[in-house]
Motif scaffolding. Structure first.
Motif, mmCIF file in Angstrom:
data_model
loop_
_atom_site.group_PDB
_atom_site.id
_atom_site.type_symbol
_atom_site.label_atom_id
_atom_site.label_comp_id
_atom_site.label_asym_id
_atom_site.label_seq_id
_atom_site.Cartn_x
_atom_site.Cartn_y
_atom_site.Cartn_z
ATOM 1 N N MET A 105 22.627 58.373 26.888
ATOM 2 C CA MET A 105 22.122 57.422 27.410
ATOM 3 C C MET A 105 23.112 56.161 27.468
ATOM 4 S SD MET A 105 18.328 55.848 27.286
ATOM 5 C CE MET A 105 17.566 57.340 27.709
ATOM 6 N N ASP A 157 24.032 49.902 27.394
ATOM 7 C CA ASP A 157 23.963 48.636 27.996
ATOM 8 C C ASP A 157 24.480 48.433 29.407
ATOM 9 O OD1 ASP A 157 23.340 45.925 28.314
ATOM 10 O OD2 ASP A 157 24.791 45.125 27.140
ATOM 11 N N VAL A 214 17.592 47.187 37.254
ATOM 12 C CA VAL A 214 17.105 48.422 37.300
ATOM 13 C C VAL A 214 17.383 48.898 38.796
ATOM 14 C CG1 VAL A 214 14.918 49.796 37.672
ATOM 15 C CG2 VAL A 214 15.277 48.590 35.622
ATOM 16 N N PHE A 219 18.399 46.656 32.865
ATOM 17 C CA PHE A 219 18.472 47.904 31.944
ATOM 18 C C PHE A 219 18.569 47.792 30.624
ATOM 19 C CE2 PHE A 219 20.379 51.925 30.668
ATOM 20 C CZ PHE A 219 19.537 52.802 31.089
ATOM 21 N N SER A 220 19.238 46.764 29.992
ATOM 22 C CA SER A 220 19.395 46.844 28.601
ATOM 23 C C SER A 220 18.129 46.393 27.942
ATOM 24 C CB SER A 220 20.628 45.800 28.277
ATOM 25 O OG SER A 220 20.404 44.447 28.730
ATOM 26 N N LEU A 270 14.935 47.653 28.416
ATOM 27 C CA LEU A 270 14.025 48.734 28.750
ATOM 28 C C LEU A 270 13.845 49.488 27.423
ATOM 29 C CD1 LEU A 270 14.768 49.960 32.315
ATOM 30 C CD2 LEU A 270 13.595 48.113 31.808
ATOM 31 N N GLU A 308 11.416 54.195 29.385
ATOM 32 C CA GLU A 308 11.794 53.431 30.636
ATOM 33 C C GLU A 308 13.080 53.798 31.429
ATOM 34 O OE1 GLU A 308 8.775 49.661 30.007
ATOM 35 O OE2 GLU A 308 10.663 49.580 29.587
ATOM 36 N N LYS A 309 14.140 53.769 30.238
ATOM 37 C CA LYS A 309 15.671 53.910 30.739
ATOM 38 C C LYS A 309 15.640 55.447 31.259
ATOM 39 C CE LYS A 309 18.011 50.793 27.505
ATOM 40 N NZ LYS A 309 18.903 50.832 26.372
ATOM 41 N N GLN A 310 14.979 56.175 30.356
ATOM 42 C CA GLN A 310 14.926 57.769 31.121
ATOM 43 C C GLN A 310 14.445 57.852 32.401
ATOM 44 O OE1 GLN A 310 16.805 60.334 30.745
ATOM 45 N NE2 GLN A 310 16.251 61.135 28.828
ATOM 46 N N VAL A 316 14.554 55.694 34.818
ATOM 47 C CA VAL A 316 15.408 54.888 35.609
ATOM 48 C C VAL A 316 16.812 55.857 35.875
ATOM 49 C CG1 VAL A 316 17.195 53.076 35.987
ATOM 50 C CG2 VAL A 316 15.030 52.630 34.946
ATOM 51 N N LEU A 317 17.224 56.532 35.021
ATOM 52 C CA LEU A 317 18.258 57.562 35.270
ATOM 53 C C LEU A 317 17.962 58.717 35.914
ATOM 54 C CD1 LEU A 317 19.822 57.216 31.594
ATOM 55 C CD2 LEU A 317 20.605 56.171 33.712
#
Length: 264
Positions: free
Chosen positions: A93, A96, A101, A144-145, A147, A151-153, A155-156
């Motif tokens: 992941m 940064d 988003v 994004f940084s 999250l 939440e990052k997962q 978004v991806l």
């Protein structure tokens, strides 16, 4: 291992890859999935799971065998066409991204861009759909940084969904997530109604999520089929070198596995 090829969305035939002709990390891997199937690939560390995924999304060119999507060899297709059909969410992941988003999710539209043209109304509509589907519509302007891992997962996954793929490939999508976020990301993936291929460490999560399970060990696909037939005490014990026990709930129904070290 024979495969039923009727209505196949992806077919893997006698696949083999290694850093050189004398050393293979995976070999003789064959399976087929129809549109909408969900495959969980399970096996110990070093079994070849990530190498297999890299062959499936055209990162590694097989030394042996082929990967077909809708009957077409992915190495006979342009890379751009493969990117339009296959979305990928990797285990590594990014720490940064200097983007918000919505910008990250918009990157999923790159395979559909023509030349230096700007984003189209279709691009924006697909991003809106992906954000809404992954419950991110109110987070589009957040960096994004900032999250959380869960939440990052999401978004991806939304970025992959914005590609409008037929197949999404994920390498350990629940890694480093707490139990709630593990369940949440698999629930969201299950709602996508796409063909999904993912590696998973948690046997019990795979039981609930997958329509098909592939057991890998020492570079080989040792078992492939529905979870009930593949995730057995005998096969899991042999694959992981442990003692696997199928536990029962208060009503005597099988409800998951427990594991202990095998007696020496």
């Amino acid at each position: 291992m024979s495969c039923d090829t009727q209505g196949v969305g992806i077919q893997v035939s006698d696949l083999g890859w290694g850093p050189d002709a004398a050393r293979f990390l995976i070999r003789d891997v064959s399976f087929a999935l129809k549109a909408g199937d969900r495959l969980a690939i399970i096996g110990p560390n070093g079994a070849g799971k990530t190498t297999l995924l890299r062959c499936l999304y055209r990162n590694l060119m097989p030394r042996e065998g082929q990967v077909h999507i809708e009957g077409e060899d992915i190495w006979q297709m342009q890379a751009r066409r493969v990117a339009q059909k296959v979305g990928v969410v990797l285990q590594e992941m990014p720490a940064d991204f200097p983007f918000n988003v919505r910008d990250v999710v918009m990157m999923g539209r790159i395979p559909w861009r023509t030349g230096l043209s700007g984003w189209t109304a279709e691009d924006r509509d697909q991003v809106d759909h992906a954000l809404e589907h992954l419950r991110l519509a109110d987070m589009g302007k957040r960096q994004f940084s900032t999250l959380s891992g869960g939440e990052k997962q999401r978004v991806l996954v939304a970025r992959a969904l914005a590609q409008q793929p037929q197949i999404i490939i994920l390498d350990e999508p629940t890694n480093h997530l707490d139990i709630r976020h593990q369940l949440e990301i698999l629930d969201l993936l299950g709602r996508l109604k796409l063909t999904i291929i993912t590696t998973l460490h948690d046997i019990n999560l795979a039981t609930d999520f997958a329509t098909h399970v592939g057991l890998m060990n020492a570079g080989s696909l040792t078992a492939f089929g529905d979870p009930k037939s593949v995730l057995t005490e005998k096969l899991l014990s042999r694959t992981f070198g442990v003692t696997a026990n199928h536990r029962a709930d208060d009503h005597g129904r099988l409800s998951g596995f427990t594991f202990s070290l095998a007696a020496s």
